[in-house]
Enzyme design. Structure first.
Site, mmCIF file in Angstrom:
data_model
loop_
_atom_site.group_PDB
_atom_site.id
_atom_site.type_symbol
_atom_site.label_atom_id
_atom_site.label_comp_id
_atom_site.label_asym_id
_atom_site.label_seq_id
_atom_site.Cartn_x
_atom_site.Cartn_y
_atom_site.Cartn_z
ATOM 1 N N TYR A 409 0.794 -1.232 0.000
ATOM 2 C CA TYR A 409 0.000 0.000 0.000
ATOM 3 C C TYR A 409 0.822 1.276 0.000
ATOM 4 C CZ TYR A 409 -0.648 -0.566 5.222
ATOM 5 O OH TYR A 409 -0.515 -0.735 6.564
ATOM 6 N N GLU A 410 0.139 2.390 -0.266
ATOM 7 C CA GLU A 410 0.788 3.690 -0.564
ATOM 8 C C GLU A 410 1.601 3.601 -1.857
ATOM 9 O OE1 GLU A 410 -0.139 6.072 1.300
ATOM 10 O OE2 GLU A 410 -0.606 5.211 3.237
ATOM 11 N N GLY A 411 1.152 2.795 -2.804
ATOM 12 C CA GLY A 411 1.910 2.576 -4.047
ATOM 13 C C GLY A 411 2.853 1.416 -3.839
#
Length: 602
Positions: A409-411
């Site tokens: 997550y967060e890219g």
């Protein structure tokens, strides 16, 4: 403010400029207020989270919500929120510190906390109108309301701007009707507010909206079942469906088509916070593993005395120390940049936005490196526990499962690796970071005859600093040659970007670790900092090896003939120590320090 006097490097400039250890911030520089804050957060974590670990693992979503409310009552959800909207208005370093020490009890709470304070609240603080901020931010800062963030869709993951959710304006222009489906939405099960991204007509970019959610009056919003996940089991994660959901026009966030920008900037902050959220987890895992290794006897000897276990403990501690060093260095740079902008007359909103955006490269580097380190730390933790590590009776397997999401997550880490190099190249093209001059100089140096003088390395870290300078030349050489060959098409060569990013990451982490150890050796004395000096040297040695491998892979994949030979020769020259460190001796120094203290003590 004295901070404004020092030379604050721009984002990415660490690659082409030397930093003095006096100019960088380290965890040993926390103020009294920050130390008090840390103790309060640690106490809360022990009492409210770690004490109920089993309930979190048993998917007690209600517990996550209740503990979030308690965190709100104590002000922990509003650390970064300006005082006029009900927050504490503390600086960026204090925000990082709170996130660091509140996140290690369980990944379930850590995810709920991160989603609420970061991507749930921050987009309104940074992009909201005065009315929006007054209406919503105090409720979110106090924990009266919980926030969530609806960006990802079944078909739109890494390509966040490709979402299909639509927003249709009403005939009188007073409201929007939202239709679509979002997935993997953290806090969905107990949120009162969603930041929702949707596309208006055929706009190129998505638009952000603040959408209230009331279970009693759902306004066309329905939730899927709770997802059953590998880790973060008590974090509420659901699909969210919008069916003719009516949103007042004044709830548009920023401007039409501004959603992608909001998403990108919210993620920048999310990334560095995610690095912070992995730090205390590493400290705790190291502590658990160390305690077990000191108690567990085999062949009549504590396993902590065996070289194979000492090596693991030393590497776990070293990566933790490096993660702390780089995360707080970047956090303070962001805080200083925000202060400079406020001093120059920017609003808090503008200053914070631009301050974080300036260090987007460092945020991506930290997200990638620290999320991978926490996974390795948990993996080695299981190994030290042996068969017991695989059992739910010990804390290791949950730590390992929870750590896994951090690389997604967060890219994803792949996206972030490509972003860090891509952003650096863009900064160079805008003239914010001069890559061309130094890259040309490295090219000329390769053509020249190397010096065969024996340098004076009597001062602490003299050779290590020279190694860091040489590693920067490796990046300039490899990336410079690749840009010359492919130009703007370099973006299409993902494997080359990944190799370049691995080099970039290691340079930032190794330099940050070295600067922290040097600053502290000057302050507290080399004897006192013996283990920290060993960690800085060990981290650098490992970084050199990673850089040599990635540099070679890049060079032999895009260059051939004479050019390849010359670049490989340069790589060898720039990754060679005059005096190699005794790696086993370094690990022993670190492990013995850990054993004598019985905990991660840096």
């Amino acid at each position: 403010m004295e901070t404004l006097e020092k030379n604050v490097l721009r984002g990415g400039q660490f690659l082409v400029k030397e930093s003095n250890c006096e100019d960088i911030f380290t965890p040993e520089d926390f103020s009294e207020e920050q130390i008090m804050m840390r103790e309060a957060v640690k106490e809360f974590n022990e009492r409210e989270i770690i004490a109920h670990k089993a309930r979190f693992e048993a998917k007690d979503y209600k517990l996550t919500e209740d503990v979030m409310k308690k965190a709100g009552e104590l002000g922990f959800l509003g650390v970064a929120v300006p005082e006029e909207y009900g927050g504490m208005g503390m600086g960026f370093v204090s925000t990082m510190l709170t996130c660091d020490y509140i996140s290690s009890g369980t990944g379930s709470f850590s995810t709920a906390f991160g989603a609420h304070t970061g991507i749930g609240t921050m987009p309104i603080t940074l992009y909201g109108t005065e009315e929006q901020k007054k209406k919503y931010v105090p409720k979110l800062a106090s924990g009266e309301w919980m926030g969530s963030y609806c960006l990802t869709e079944p078909g739109a993951g890494s390509d966040a701007n490709s979402g299909k959710t639509t927003a249709e304006i009403s005939a009188d222009g007073k409201s929007y009707k939202i239709n679509g489906q979002k997935m993997w939405i953290s806090n969905a099960g107990f949120c009162n507010l969603m930041i929702v991204f949707a596309r208006i007509e055929n706009d190129k970019n998505i638009t952000g909206f603040i959408v209230e959610y009331d279970k009693e009056n759902p306004n066309g919003i329905t939730l899927g079942e709770e997802e059953h996940k590998l880790g973060i089991r008590a974090s509420s994660t659901r699909q969210v469906f919008f069916n003719d959901t009516i949103v007042p026009a004044e709830n548009m966030l920023s401007e039409r088509g501004g959603g992608f920008k909001i998403a990108v900037n919210a993620l920048n902050v999310g990334r560095i916070k995610l690095a912070a959220a992995c730090l205390d987890s590493q400290r705790r895992i190291t502590d658990y593993a160390l305690k077990y290794a000191l108690e567990r006897k085999q062949f009549k000897t504590p396993i902590a005395d065996f070289g194979a276990i000492k090596a693991k403990l030393a590497e776990m501690a070293t990566n933790t120390y490096a993660g702390e060093s780089a995360s707080y260095r970047a956090a303070k740079d962001i805080e200083d940049r925000i202060a400079m902008r406020i001093a120059a007359g920017n609003s808090h909103q503008e200053a914070e936005l631009k301050g974080v955006e300036e260090y987007a490269i460092e945020c991506s580097i930290l997200k990638v490196t620290v999320s991978e380190d926490v996974q390795n730390c948990a993996d080695e933790g299981i190994q030290i526990f042996g068969g017991m590590g695989f059992s739910e009776e010990t804390p290791m397997e949950a730590a390992w499962r929870d750590a896994r999401i951090a690389r997604i997550y967060e890219g994803t880490n792949e996206i972030n690796r490509m972003l860090s190099v891509g952003m650096l190249i863009k900064k160079a093209m805008k003239g914010h970071v001069d890559l061309l001059g130094p890259a040309t100089a490295v090219g000329e140096e390769l053509m020249g005859i190397p010096s065969f003088e024996t340098p004076d390395y009597s001062e602490l870290f003299a050779e290590e600093k020279e190694m860091i300078a040489k590693l920067k030349k490796v990046f300039l050489m490899v990336a410079g040659s690749a840009i010359q060959k492919y130009g703007p098409d370099l973006e299409q060569h993902q494997q080359l970007l990944l190799a370049a990013a691995n080099i970039l990451n290691e340079i930032y982490m190794a330099e940050s670790t070295l600067l922290r150890a040097e600053k502290n050796a000057k302050r507290f004395g080399e004897k006192e900092q013996e283990a920290q000096i060993a960690m800085a040297k060990l981290y650098l040695y490992n970084a050199v090896e990673i850089i040599a491998k990635n540099g070679k892979e890049g060079i032999i994949s895009f260059a051939e003939g004479d050019e390849q030979r010359m670049l490989l020769m340069g790589l060898k020259r720039f990754t060679k120590y005059q005096n190699y460190p005794n790696v086993i001796a370094l690990r022993d120094v670190i492990a013995e320090k850990l054993k004598s203290e019985g905990k991660y003590c840096f």
